[in-house]
Motif scaffolding. Structure first.
Motif, PDB file in Angstrom:
ATOM      1  N   PHE A 233       0.802  -1.218   0.000  1.00  0.00           N
ATOM      2  CA  PHE A 233       0.000   0.000   0.000  1.00  0.00           C
ATOM      3  C   PHE A 233       0.839   1.274   0.000  1.00  0.00           C
ATOM      4  CE2 PHE A 233      -4.011   2.111   1.027  1.00  0.00           C
ATOM      5  CZ  PHE A 233      -3.586   3.270   1.653  1.00  0.00           C
ATOM      6  N   SER A 234       0.472   2.216  -0.870  1.00  0.00           N
ATOM      7  CA  SER A 234       1.083   3.539  -0.780  1.00  0.00           C
ATOM      8  C   SER A 234       0.012   4.601  -0.984  1.00  0.00           C
ATOM      9  CB  SER A 234       2.206   3.706  -1.805  1.00  0.00           C
ATOM     10  OG  SER A 234       1.696   3.653  -3.110  1.00  0.00           O
ATOM     11  N   LEU A 235       0.251   5.765  -0.347  1.00  0.00           N
ATOM     12  CA  LEU A 235      -0.706   6.861  -0.431  1.00  0.00           C
ATOM     13  C   LEU A 235       0.051   8.159  -0.658  1.00  0.00           C
ATOM     14  CD1 LEU A 235      -3.862   7.564   1.608  1.00  0.00           C
ATOM     15  CD2 LEU A 235      -2.067   9.272   1.699  1.00  0.00           C
ATOM     16  N   VAL A 236      -0.422   8.947  -1.596  1.00  0.00           N
ATOM     17  CA  VAL A 236       0.135  10.273  -1.836  1.00  0.00           C
ATOM     18  C   VAL A 236      -0.946  11.284  -1.480  1.00  0.00           C
ATOM     19  CG1 VAL A 236       1.151  11.854  -3.525  1.00  0.00           C
ATOM     20  CG2 VAL A 236       1.585   9.387  -3.699  1.00  0.00           C
ATOM     21  N   GLU A 237      -0.707  12.081  -0.432  1.00  0.00           N
ATOM     22  CA  GLU A 237      -1.684  13.098  -0.029  1.00  0.00           C
ATOM     23  C   GLU A 237      -1.303  14.400  -0.719  1.00  0.00           C
ATOM     24  OE1 GLU A 237      -2.382  13.542   4.197  1.00  0.00           O
ATOM     25  OE2 GLU A 237      -3.321  15.515   3.932  1.00  0.00           O
ATOM     26  N   ILE A 238      -2.171  14.875  -1.572  1.00  0.00           N
ATOM     27  CA  ILE A 238      -1.887  16.056  -2.383  1.00  0.00           C
ATOM     28  C   ILE A 238      -2.735  17.207  -1.865  1.00  0.00           C
ATOM     29  CG2 ILE A 238      -1.977  17.029  -4.716  1.00  0.00           C
ATOM     30  CD1 ILE A 238      -1.663  14.150  -5.781  1.00  0.00           C
ATOM     31  N   LEU A 239      -2.076  18.216  -1.295  1.00  0.00           N
ATOM     32  CA  LEU A 239      -2.821  19.391  -0.828  1.00  0.00           C
ATOM     33  C   LEU A 239      -3.270  20.166  -2.064  1.00  0.00           C
ATOM     34  CD1 LEU A 239      -0.552  20.499   2.157  1.00  0.00           C
ATOM     35  CD2 LEU A 239      -2.568  19.006   2.164  1.00  0.00           C
ATOM     36  N   ALA A 240      -4.567  20.314  -2.201  1.00  0.00           N
ATOM     37  CA  ALA A 240      -5.105  20.923  -3.417  1.00  0.00           C
ATOM     38  C   ALA A 240      -6.049  22.051  -3.054  1.00  0.00           C
ATOM     39  CB  ALA A 240      -5.815  19.856  -4.249  1.00  0.00           C
ATOM     40  N   ASN A 241      -6.579  22.686  -4.073  1.00  0.00           N
ATOM     41  CA  ASN A 241      -7.401  23.868  -3.864  1.00  0.00           C
ATOM     42  C   ASN A 241      -8.841  23.639  -4.295  1.00  0.00           C
ATOM     43  OD1 ASN A 241      -7.080  23.656  -6.580  1.00  0.00           O
ATOM     44  ND2 ASN A 241      -6.450  25.773  -6.933  1.00  0.00           N
ATOM     45  N   CYS A 242      -9.685  24.605  -3.958  1.00  0.00           N
ATOM     46  CA  CYS A 242     -11.038  24.653  -4.493  1.00  0.00           C
ATOM     47  C   CYS A 242     -11.414  26.125  -4.590  1.00  0.00           C
ATOM     48  CB  CYS A 242     -12.017  23.897  -3.603  1.00  0.00           C
ATOM     49  SG  CYS A 242     -13.686  23.846  -4.323  1.00  0.00           S
ATOM     50  N   PRO A 243     -10.932  26.819  -5.633  1.00  0.00           N
ATOM     51  CA  PRO A 243     -11.185  28.262  -5.712  1.00  0.00           C
ATOM     52  C   PRO A 243     -12.665  28.590  -5.576  1.00  0.00           C
ATOM     53  CG  PRO A 243      -9.745  27.537  -7.506  1.00  0.00           C
ATOM     54  CD  PRO A 243     -10.196  26.301  -6.784  1.00  0.00           C
ATOM     55  N   THR A 244     -13.499  27.767  -6.173  1.00  0.00           N
ATOM     56  CA  THR A 244     -14.931  28.046  -6.180  1.00  0.00           C
ATOM     57  C   THR A 244     -15.512  28.044  -4.772  1.00  0.00           C
ATOM     58  OG1 THR A 244     -15.055  26.994  -8.344  1.00  0.00           O
ATOM     59  CG2 THR A 244     -17.136  27.295  -7.177  1.00  0.00           C
ATOM     60  N   GLN A 245     -15.289  26.959  -4.012  1.00  0.00           N
ATOM     61  CA  GLN A 245     -15.912  26.879  -2.680  1.00  0.00           C
ATOM     62  C   GLN A 245     -15.132  27.683  -1.650  1.00  0.00           C
ATOM     63  OE1 GLN A 245     -18.699  25.987  -3.102  1.00  0.00           O
ATOM     64  NE2 GLN A 245     -18.781  24.315  -4.586  1.00  0.00           N
ATOM     65  N   TRP A 246     -13.852  27.899  -1.879  1.00  0.00           N
ATOM     66  CA  TRP A 246     -13.080  28.729  -0.951  1.00  0.00           C
ATOM     67  C   TRP A 246     -13.365  30.214  -1.197  1.00  0.00           C
ATOM     68  CZ3 TRP A 246      -7.370  26.490  -1.143  1.00  0.00           C
ATOM     69  CH2 TRP A 246      -7.376  25.185  -0.595  1.00  0.00           C
ATOM     70  N   LYS A 247     -14.040  30.494  -2.276  1.00  0.00           N
ATOM     71  CA  LYS A 247     -14.391  31.859  -2.660  1.00  0.00           C
ATOM     72  C   LYS A 247     -13.132  32.714  -2.854  1.00  0.00           C
ATOM     73  CE  LYS A 247     -18.964  31.165  -1.327  1.00  0.00           C
ATOM     74  NZ  LYS A 247     -18.970  29.828  -1.976  1.00  0.00           N
ATOM     75  N   MET A 248     -12.189  32.119  -3.591  1.00  0.00           N
ATOM     76  CA  MET A 248     -10.924  32.814  -3.883  1.00  0.00           C
ATOM     77  C   MET A 248     -10.641  32.691  -5.364  1.00  0.00           C
ATOM     78  SD  MET A 248      -8.496  31.239  -0.946  1.00  0.00           S
ATOM     79  CE  MET A 248      -9.036  31.167   0.745  1.00  0.00           C
ATOM     80  N   SER A 249      -9.731  33.515  -5.817  1.00  0.00           N
ATOM     81  CA  SER A 249      -9.264  33.322  -7.186  1.00  0.00           C
ATOM     82  C   SER A 249      -8.291  32.142  -7.166  1.00  0.00           C
ATOM     83  CB  SER A 249      -8.538  34.570  -7.669  1.00  0.00           C
ATOM     84  OG  SER A 249      -7.287  34.674  -6.992  1.00  0.00           O
ATOM     85  N   PRO A 250      -8.014  31.555  -8.348  1.00  0.00           N
ATOM     86  CA  PRO A 250      -7.059  30.444  -8.370  1.00  0.00           C
ATOM     87  C   PRO A 250      -5.721  30.825  -7.754  1.00  0.00           C
ATOM     88  CG  PRO A 250      -8.284  30.492 -10.415  1.00  0.00           C
ATOM     89  CD  PRO A 250      -8.713  31.711  -9.646  1.00  0.00           C
ATOM     90  N   VAL A 251      -5.214  32.018  -8.063  1.00  0.00           N
ATOM     91  CA  VAL A 251      -3.903  32.419  -7.524  1.00  0.00           C
ATOM     92  C   VAL A 251      -3.991  32.568  -6.000  1.00  0.00           C
ATOM     93  CG1 VAL A 251      -2.208  34.279  -7.484  1.00  0.00           C
ATOM     94  CG2 VAL A 251      -3.126  33.462  -9.676  1.00  0.00           C
ATOM     95  N   GLU A 252      -5.064  33.192  -5.519  1.00  0.00           N
ATOM     96  CA  GLU A 252      -5.253  33.323  -4.058  1.00  0.00           C
ATOM     97  C   GLU A 252      -5.309  31.950  -3.398  1.00  0.00           C
ATOM     98  OE1 GLU A 252      -8.925  35.473  -3.872  1.00  0.00           O
ATOM     99  OE2 GLU A 252      -7.972  37.455  -4.005  1.00  0.00           O
TER     100      GLU A 252
END
Lengths: 246, 357
Positions: free
Chosen positions: A206-225
């Motif tokens: 077993f291996s797992l890669v946890e990728i911290l990702a974004n959600c501009p839409t639900q975070w109410k931010m621009s992609p860069v923010e």
């Protein structure tokens, strides 16, 4: 002067437009997985399990055999697939609600059993598909549609660090947390996915890669923010690095 | 051997090579015996973390084209319902065993037949049906389980073996057949890794476009219509001259069989109609009994579930009465003889009211 092709769609990606929001890192990670499949030469013997969440349509985007799983159950589905077809590279792709909320038992037990599968965990601290509800990984103080005043530990408890938690098990061979929000982070993310798949090919469990990702839409931010938010707020709570490498 | 053991042997004889399950009484012998037998035949056994995980492992393994089974009892089968809906919607073959126990809730480990609705009317969400077979003996545990794999593959549909604690725990001798006919079709739809296949295979049940979802549903309905045409199974005993016919399945039918012999000895013309397929239900055959003037007494270990399908089949042509016990209580033959005697020669409604007093 002859034209040279320096960039193209990986063969493992179908010729279908993604349905993701502008700036969503799902698009980036999908591409990385496809590149890894191409580079490892496993398009003919790989099977992906897609989740419930924004990536529910991943079976349209990848050009390999795919199976849709019920919410949270991808590691169990992957177990069924891998046990019958051990020569295939079997991977799951799951969000934080899928993997750490409803599917937590399947996550923990597939890791504990040391199932030789690769789990790609997209951690963006929200339920994007359903409109931005709180997730098990939503930060303290972070707002969501089910904690409008911000996550309050007395009401909502604490966020879960899945990678560290799974590291207490003997089953996993490799767990790493990465953030594709800088050039270095992008390189590390793809390398982690590749290492996870290679571990499986090498029979390492077993291996797992946890990728911290974004959600501009639900975070109410621009992609860069949203990328800045990950660097400034998310990484301090979810430290990057290799957590297990056996 | 035990009924539970026969379920395993029948499965393996039919080519089952993957079992995913979880402990719950009264079917623990199934995963225990599978844990020994599967490695012996080069198959896969996993005691999953829950019945939910087990049914999802079944879904994954079935998607690869393998013959795969899970087993549980009432509360655990409740947990599997979402997964079963996915399996049916994805048109995958699988065998699911329910060794029914007393309920509702945590219930008890005594036998019951109160999961009939869940099995036959669809415990999971959406318009789907399971093909449901009900064994009443150790031999049927073996034979119907083996048959279930063929039917699951024939229709690309999950098949349920609906037993109960008596059938699972009973010990009888059985003539194990030399070989079991296993008709495994080609499965070009399976996910196997492309291995040079011209295009990818996808196993899925999400269809956002309602026209496509409707088309899938129409295809499923046509499949179920075909099942109703071809897969009805039942047994009749002494119904030809019967004035009253007891309708029962599983362990109840075993007890009723004894009761009917005693009733005959008292001079009553009584027969037994035993559905073996609960879906598709032998409606035409029951209707035929009603048309020939026979009254029906349905007996179940429940508040009355199969009796609704009997009434639908009979559609007012004849009296349909009901007698049941709930919560794991098992009938005695004497108790059933009393019910038969009360029903015989009276209108069945009066007879049941009489018996209740």
């Amino acid at each position: 002067m002859t034209m040279q092709k320096v960039f193209e769609r990986p063969k493992a990606l179908s010729d279908v437009n993604f349905s993701y929001c502008s700036g969503c890192l799902h698009s980036v990670v999908h591409r990385m997985i496809a590149e890894v499949i191409d580079e490892l030469g496993i398009i003919e013997n790989t099977i992906g399990i897609c989740p419930v969440g924004c990536a529910v349509f991943m079976y349209d985007f990848m050009d390999c055999d795919m199976i849709e799983a019920a919410h949270g159950r991808a590691p169990a589905v992957a177990t069924g697939v891998k046990r019958m077809l051990p020569e295939n590279v079997v991977w799951t792709y799951q969000g934080d609600g899928d993997l750490a909320s409803i599917g937590m038992a399947e996550t923990v037990h597939s890791a504990a059993r040391g199932e030789n599968i690769s789990v790609i965990f997209i951690n963006n601290g929200t339920y994007g598909m359903t409109g931005g509800q709180m997730a098990p990984t939503t930060l303290i103080g972070q707002k969501s549609t089910t904690c409008a005043a911000g996550r309050d530990v007395s009401l909502n408890g604490y966020p879960i660090r899945v990678s560290e938690m799974l590291a207490t098990l003997d089953g996993p061979s490799y767990i790493e947390r990465v953030a594709p929000v800088t050039a270095a982070g992008l390189t590390k993310t793809k390398a982690a996915i590749k290492k996870s798949f290679q571990n499986q090919i090498d029979g390492k469990s077993f291996s797992l890669v946890e990728i911290l990702a974004n959600c501009p839409t639900q975070w109410k931010m621009s992609p860069v923010e949203s990328l800045k938010w990950i660097e400034e707020k998310v990484i301090p709570y979810y430290p990057l690095g290799v957590i297990v490498d056996r | 051997m035990k009924g539970n053991e026969a379920l395993v042997r029948g499965a393996i004889a039919a080519g089952c090579r993957a079992f995913f399950g979880y402990p719950i009484t009264p079917q623990n012998e199934v995963p225990e015996y599978m844990s020994v037998m599967m490695p012996k035949v080069g198959g896969v056994f996993i005691q999953a973390e829950s019945e939910v995980a087990a049914i999802n492992m079944v879904y994954g393994a079935a998607a690869t084209g393998a013959r795969v089974m899970t087993s549980s009892s009432s509360p655990g089968v409740s947990l599997k319902q979402e997964g079963i809906s996915y399996i049916a919607a994805s048109e995958l073959p699988a065998v699911i065993v329910n060794v029914q126990r007393g309920g509702p809730g945590l219930g008890n480990i005594a036998p019951g037949q109160a999961d009939y609705f869940q099995a036959v009317k669809g415990g999971g969400h959406g318009d789907y049906k399971l093909l449901v077979l009900a064994p009443w003996s150790v031999t049927e545990c073996y034979e119907l389980t083996a048959l279930a794999f063929d039917l699951a593959d024939k229709y690309r549909n999950p098949v349920m073996i609906l037993g109960d604690a008596i059938v699972g725990q009973m010990i009888e001798s059985i003539d194990v057949p030399e070989t079991v006919e296993a008709n495994v079709p080609e499965k070009p739809w399976a996910i196997t890794g492309r291995h040079g296949r011209a295009s990818k295979n996808v196993i899925n049940s999400l269809w956002i476009d309602v026209k496509i979802m409707e088309a899938l549903n129409l295809r499923l309905q046509a499949k179920y219509a075909e099942m109703c045409e071809n897969e009805v199974r039942w047994r009749e005993t002494m119904t030809d001259d019967a004035e009253l016919v007891v309708v029962a399945y599983g362990a109840t039918a075993r007890i009723a069989r004894t009761a009917i012999d005693r009733a005959r000895a008292e001079g009553m013309k009584v027969g037994l109609f035993r559905p073996i397929s609960l879906y598709p239900f032998p409606s035409a055959q029951l209707k035929s009994l009603a048309e020939r003037g026979k009254r029906l007494l349905t007996i179940e270990m429940s508040a009355g579930q199969m009796v609704e399908d009997v009434r639908l089949a009979v559609n007012g042509l004849s009296d349909v009465g009901f007698y049941g016990r709930m919560g794991g209580v098992v009938f005695t033959p004497t108790e059933l003889v009393d019910q038969i005697r009360a029903a015989y020669g009276n209108s069945l409604e009066d007879a049941c009211a009489e018996a209740a007093r």
